[in-house]
Scaffold this motif. Structure first.
Motif, PDB file in Angstrom:
ATOM      1  N   GLY A   1       9.250   3.609   9.176  1.00  0.00           N
ATOM      2  CA  GLY A   1       8.651   2.757  10.223  1.00  0.00           C
ATOM      3  C   GLY A   1       7.851   2.264  11.741  1.00  0.00           C
ATOM      4  N   ILE A   2       8.282   3.498  12.489  1.00  0.00           N
ATOM      5  CA  ILE A   2       7.772   3.845  13.590  1.00  0.00           C
ATOM      6  C   ILE A   2       6.163   3.638  13.558  1.00  0.00           C
ATOM      7  N   ALA A   3       6.187   3.130  15.246  1.00  0.00           N
ATOM      8  CA  ALA A   3       4.324   2.795  15.830  1.00  0.00           C
ATOM      9  C   ALA A   3       3.145   4.217  15.028  1.00  0.00           C
ATOM     10  N   ASN A   4       2.328   3.275  14.632  1.00  0.00           N
ATOM     11  CA  ASN A   4       1.151   4.421  14.569  1.00  0.00           C
ATOM     12  C   ASN A   4       1.044   5.406  15.679  1.00  0.00           C
TER      13      ASN A   4
ATOM     14  N   GLU B   1      -1.153  12.870  -5.132  1.00  0.00           N
ATOM     15  CA  GLU B   1      -0.664  13.165  -6.075  1.00  0.00           C
ATOM     16  C   GLU B   1      -1.048  12.794  -7.224  1.00  0.00           C
ATOM     17  N   LEU B   2      -1.092  12.080  -8.261  1.00  0.00           N
ATOM     18  CA  LEU B   2      -0.893  11.552  -9.187  1.00  0.00           C
ATOM     19  C   LEU B   2      -2.596  10.715  -9.782  1.00  0.00           C
ATOM     20  N   HIS B   3      -3.522  11.226  -8.949  1.00  0.00           N
ATOM     21  CA  HIS B   3      -5.222  11.197  -9.100  1.00  0.00           C
ATOM     22  C   HIS B   3      -5.677   9.952  -8.594  1.00  0.00           C
ATOM     23  N   ILE B   4      -5.451   8.967  -8.004  1.00  0.00           N
ATOM     24  CA  ILE B   4      -5.697   7.969  -7.993  1.00  0.00           C
ATOM     25  C   ILE B   4      -6.191   7.449  -6.598  1.00  0.00           C
ATOM     26  N   ALA B   5      -7.624   7.180  -6.752  1.00  0.00           N
ATOM     27  CA  ALA B   5      -8.864   7.155  -7.001  1.00  0.00           C
ATOM     28  C   ALA B   5      -8.898   6.602  -5.349  1.00  0.00           C
ATOM     29  N   LYS B   6      -7.977   5.187  -5.182  1.00  0.00           N
ATOM     30  CA  LYS B   6      -7.435   3.576  -4.766  1.00  0.00           C
ATOM     31  C   LYS B   6      -6.775   3.815  -3.963  1.00  0.00           C
ATOM     32  N   VAL B   7      -6.268   3.435  -2.638  1.00  0.00           N
ATOM     33  CA  VAL B   7      -5.216   2.669  -2.298  1.00  0.00           C
ATOM     34  C   VAL B   7      -6.012   1.967  -1.160  1.00  0.00           C
ATOM     35  N   PHE B   8      -4.740   0.310  -1.441  1.00  0.00           N
ATOM     36  CA  PHE B   8      -5.639  -0.963  -0.879  1.00  0.00           C
ATOM     37  C   PHE B   8      -3.783  -1.338  -0.132  1.00  0.00           C
ATOM     38  N   ILE B   9      -4.406  -1.515   1.040  1.00  0.00           N
ATOM     39  CA  ILE B   9      -3.172  -1.174   2.043  1.00  0.00           C
ATOM     40  C   ILE B   9      -3.760  -1.567   3.125  1.00  0.00           C
ATOM     41  N   PRO B  10      -3.118  -2.783   3.930  1.00  0.00           N
ATOM     42  CA  PRO B  10      -2.793  -3.658   4.783  1.00  0.00           C
ATOM     43  C   PRO B  10      -3.656  -2.784   6.033  1.00  0.00           C
ATOM     44  N   VAL B  11      -4.907  -3.912   6.939  1.00  0.00           N
ATOM     45  CA  VAL B  11      -5.573  -2.948   7.902  1.00  0.00           C
ATOM     46  C   VAL B  11      -4.557  -1.851   8.912  1.00  0.00           C
ATOM     47  N   GLU B  12      -3.641  -2.486   9.205  1.00  0.00           N
ATOM     48  CA  GLU B  12      -2.229  -1.860  10.217  1.00  0.00           C
ATOM     49  C   GLU B  12      -2.028  -0.618   9.908  1.00  0.00           C
ATOM     50  N   ASN B  13      -1.948  -0.230   9.207  1.00  0.00           N
ATOM     51  CA  ASN B  13      -1.544   0.847   7.640  1.00  0.00           C
ATOM     52  C   ASN B  13      -2.561   2.008   7.201  1.00  0.00           C
ATOM     53  N   ALA B  14      -4.074   1.825   8.291  1.00  0.00           N
ATOM     54  CA  ALA B  14      -5.259   2.152   7.394  1.00  0.00           C
ATOM     55  C   ALA B  14      -4.630   3.723   7.601  1.00  0.00           C
ATOM     56  N   GLN B  15      -4.916   3.271   9.121  1.00  0.00           N
ATOM     57  CA  GLN B  15      -5.253   4.645  10.245  1.00  0.00           C
ATOM     58  C   GLN B  15      -4.127   5.254   9.731  1.00  0.00           C
TER      59      GLN B  15
ATOM     60  N   GLY C   1      -2.078 -15.744   3.671  1.00  0.00           N
ATOM     61  CA  GLY C   1      -2.898 -14.602   3.113  1.00  0.00           C
ATOM     62  C   GLY C   1      -3.190 -13.738   3.529  1.00  0.00           C
ATOM     63  N   LYS C   2      -2.780 -13.538   4.484  1.00  0.00           N
ATOM     64  CA  LYS C   2      -3.198 -12.398   5.560  1.00  0.00           C
ATOM     65  C   LYS C   2      -2.595 -11.023   5.130  1.00  0.00           C
ATOM     66  N   ALA C   3      -2.548 -10.155   5.258  1.00  0.00           N
ATOM     67  CA  ALA C   3      -1.843  -8.904   4.995  1.00  0.00           C
ATOM     68  C   ALA C   3      -0.981  -7.825   5.764  1.00  0.00           C
ATOM     69  N   ARG C   4       0.170  -7.772   5.648  1.00  0.00           N
ATOM     70  CA  ARG C   4       0.959  -7.567   6.793  1.00  0.00           C
ATOM     71  C   ARG C   4       1.068  -6.150   7.222  1.00  0.00           C
ATOM     72  N   SER C   5       1.817  -5.346   7.916  1.00  0.00           N
ATOM     73  CA  SER C   5       1.917  -3.425   7.544  1.00  0.00           C
ATOM     74  C   SER C   5       3.082  -3.797   7.153  1.00  0.00           C
ATOM     75  N   ILE C   6       3.374  -2.590   6.442  1.00  0.00           N
ATOM     76  CA  ILE C   6       4.714  -2.034   5.479  1.00  0.00           C
ATOM     77  C   ILE C   6       5.104  -0.232   5.549  1.00  0.00           C
ATOM     78  N   LYS C   7       6.028  -0.434   5.418  1.00  0.00           N
ATOM     79  CA  LYS C   7       6.215   0.929   5.829  1.00  0.00           C
ATOM     80  C   LYS C   7       6.595   2.411   4.884  1.00  0.00           C
ATOM     81  N   GLY C   8       6.147   3.382   5.903  1.00  0.00           N
ATOM     82  CA  GLY C   8       5.949   4.296   4.394  1.00  0.00           C
ATOM     83  C   GLY C   8       4.403   4.741   3.383  1.00  0.00           C
ATOM     84  N   ALA C   9       3.494   4.130   4.524  1.00  0.00           N
ATOM     85  CA  ALA C   9       2.588   4.065   4.294  1.00  0.00           C
ATOM     86  C   ALA C   9       1.275   6.138   3.737  1.00  0.00           C
ATOM     87  N   LEU C  10       1.977   6.462   4.476  1.00  0.00           N
ATOM     88  CA  LEU C  10       1.715   8.137   4.829  1.00  0.00           C
ATOM     89  C   LEU C  10       2.192   8.856   2.938  1.00  0.00           C
ATOM     90  N   ALA C  11       3.065   8.380   2.961  1.00  0.00           N
ATOM     91  CA  ALA C  11       3.722   8.617   1.298  1.00  0.00           C
ATOM     92  C   ALA C  11       3.723   8.454   0.320  1.00  0.00           C
TER      93      ALA C  11
END
Length: 510
Positions: free
Chosen positions: A260-263, A135-149, A118-128
């Motif tokens: 998918g390069i490291a942060n 761009e679409l005025h979506i207020a919140k993005v729920f994303i794995p903590v590894e990709n948050a920065q 049940g843990k969240a794992r990182s994905i590619k393309g978090a910035l995009a």
């Protein structure tokens, strides 16, 4: 419609993100869990990951129900690949089965892979994905903590870092709220570069060529005997380049994010330096693959691509560089789509003059025959060499030069000159063509307007061209190089001295 839900996720196409609707329908029938919408194998395996993740998060999973579950990923004409839909599929199922309080889904984007516990794992393309949400005025993005920065680089969007399904549900039901990740600040880190130009002994002509290449974004070819310092010079070039401007940095980071390069490599204003080995495949250098991803030339975008031992690279790979060197991007064609990756880089290449490396050396005799030397040099085609603005010979450094102390302030002085020249170019092109930062990027049709030779200059160029063959492309590239040399001196006009120096770099002596 009480057993139907819709949440939103995203798909990465090249380096751009596309909005994907994740629709979940729960119906009566024999138990089945089907994912439709042009999904690949990794995505079809999502049902097993989601099932285990929900069970291990103490939530009633799909396999305990005698129901038919259908998940549709729309639009259906976009190929869906990867495991980033796990979180959205799980949330869609929970909403459709009423295992979570209803909430507004139109202003939320769910992205992330789920592990079996049940843990969240990182994905590619978090910035995009974050840029798409803005761009679409979506207020919140729920994303794995590894990709948050990485995602939090984008302002105006709340990035909610997710660690596991339980904390996500607690947040959505209002029990324990998760604070949005703070806005990420970009930094310029010169310590990333191992070689400083002040560490190079002698080689004044080569250093001059490096400064011109850095100031105008011009391609550079260095030829010389083994041990002359060609690799060290190439590594020093990136240390005198100015930091990325914000628009450039966003382009670079989006490419690295998609790859998918490291942060730690992404969150910097420093320019990239890529040096693929000559045994690298065309797909790894140019880009592509079954699920197309950026190649080395795109990872070098707005930075330096260093090709050592240039003639040892595959001929088809070298010829594939011609389009990116001209247009600043590369198109990867597939049966159902064509993806375009940015590839605006400065090519720095190094080569030996012959197979043994000592042709023309003053101290060691070449062992190669004339036929071997000619065949070796013919590995580089004329059209490719025509796209390299500065071609120089790098001689062996004398022992007396090696014993001299380095000039500690040399790199600062060179970097300041390069920065000033770049600022001149930025002001020049701001009102003419947006998103052009250097003279090398200037379209040929603008070269005459920007350079504006006087009568004496035109006569000088005519005399030079009469004595040596230079193509139309080479002529305009020479004008751009001359404009950069004038910018380094802070001169508004391009004089005969600037033209003659630019012209000598077009004469290839190996």
């Amino acid at each position: 419609m009480e057993h139907f839900s819709k949440v939103y996720s995203a798909e990465l196409e090249g380096i751009e993100a596309k909005l994907i609707e994740v629709e979940t329908d729960i119906n009566v029938g024999l138990h089945s869990f089907t994912i439709v919408g042009l999904a690949d194998k990794a995505l079809n395996e999502a049902k097993e990951r989601v099932n285990a993740a929900l069970k291990n998060s103490n939530i009633k999973p799909p396999n305990r129900e005698n129901r038919r579950i259908t998940v549709n990923l729309a639009p259906a004409d976009i190929k869906k690949a990867g495991s980033q839909y796990d979180l959205a599929i799980a949330m869609g199922y929970l909403l459709a089965t009423k295992q979570i309080k209803e909430f507004e889904t139109a202003d939320k984007l769910f992205i992330g892979e789920l592990s079996l516990d049940g843990k969240a794992r990182s994905i590619k393309g978090a910035l995009a994905i974050a840029r798409l949400a803005k761009e679409l005025h979506i207020a919140k993005v729920f994303i794995p903590v590894e990709n948050a920065q990485e995602a939090a680089i984008v302002s105006g969007v709340d990035v909610i870092p997710i660690t596991d399904m339980v904390t996500l549900i607690d947040h959505l039901e209002g029990r324990v709220l998760i604070e949005p990740y703070p806005l990420t600040k970009l930094e310029w880190d010169t310590a990333r570069y191992s070689t400083d130009i002040s560490e190079i002994k002698g080689q004044m002509n080569a250093k001059r060529a490096l400064m011109i290449a850095a100031a105008g974004g011009h391609n550079l070819l260095m030829s010389g005997s083994p041990g002359a310092g060609k690799t060290m010079l190439a590594q020093a070039l990136v240390s005198i380049l100015p930091p990325l401007v914000v628009d450039e940095a966003m382009e670079v980071m989006q490419i690295y994010s998609a790859a998918g390069i490291a942060n730690s490599d992404v969150l910097a204003m420093t320019r990239p330096f890529r040096a693929p080995h000559h045994s690298a495949s065309p797909a790894s250098v140019i880009g592509g693959g079954a699920n197309p991803r950026p190649g080395e030339i795109s990872l070098a975008h707005r930075g330096v691509l260093f090709l050592d031992e240039l003639p040892e690279f595959r001929r088809d790979l070298l010829e594939s560089l011609r389009q990116p060197l001209e247009n600043g991007d590369v198109c990867v064609a597939r049966a159902k789509s064509v993806l375009k990756f940015p590839a605006r880089f400065t090519l720095v290449a190094a080569m030996n003059p012959c197979p043994c490396g000592y042709y023309g050396d003053e101290e060691k005799t070449c062992q190669c025959g004339a036929h071997e030397i000619a065949r070796y040099q013919r590995k580089l085609s004329g059209p490719l060499l025509d796209r390299i603005d500065i071609q120089i010979k790098v001689p062996r450094v004398k022992i007396e030069e090696l014993s001299k102390e380095k000039e500690s302030d040399e790199s600062d002085a060179v970097r300041e000159q390069v920065l000033n020249a770049r600022l001149i170019q930025a002001r020049r092109f701001t009102d003419i063509i947006p998103r052009i930062y250097t003279n090398a990027e200037m379209p040929s049709k603008l070269a005459d307007k920007v350079v504006q030779l006087d009568d004496a200059g035109k006569q000088f160029v005519k005399r030079m061209l009469e004595k040596s063959f230079i193509s139309a492309r080479g002529y305009y590239r020479m004008l751009k190089t001359a404009r950069t040399i004038a910018d380094l001196e802070g001169s508004d006009k391009v004089t005969n001295n600037h033209l003659s120096e630019a012209f000598q770099y077009r004469i290839r002596e190996i």
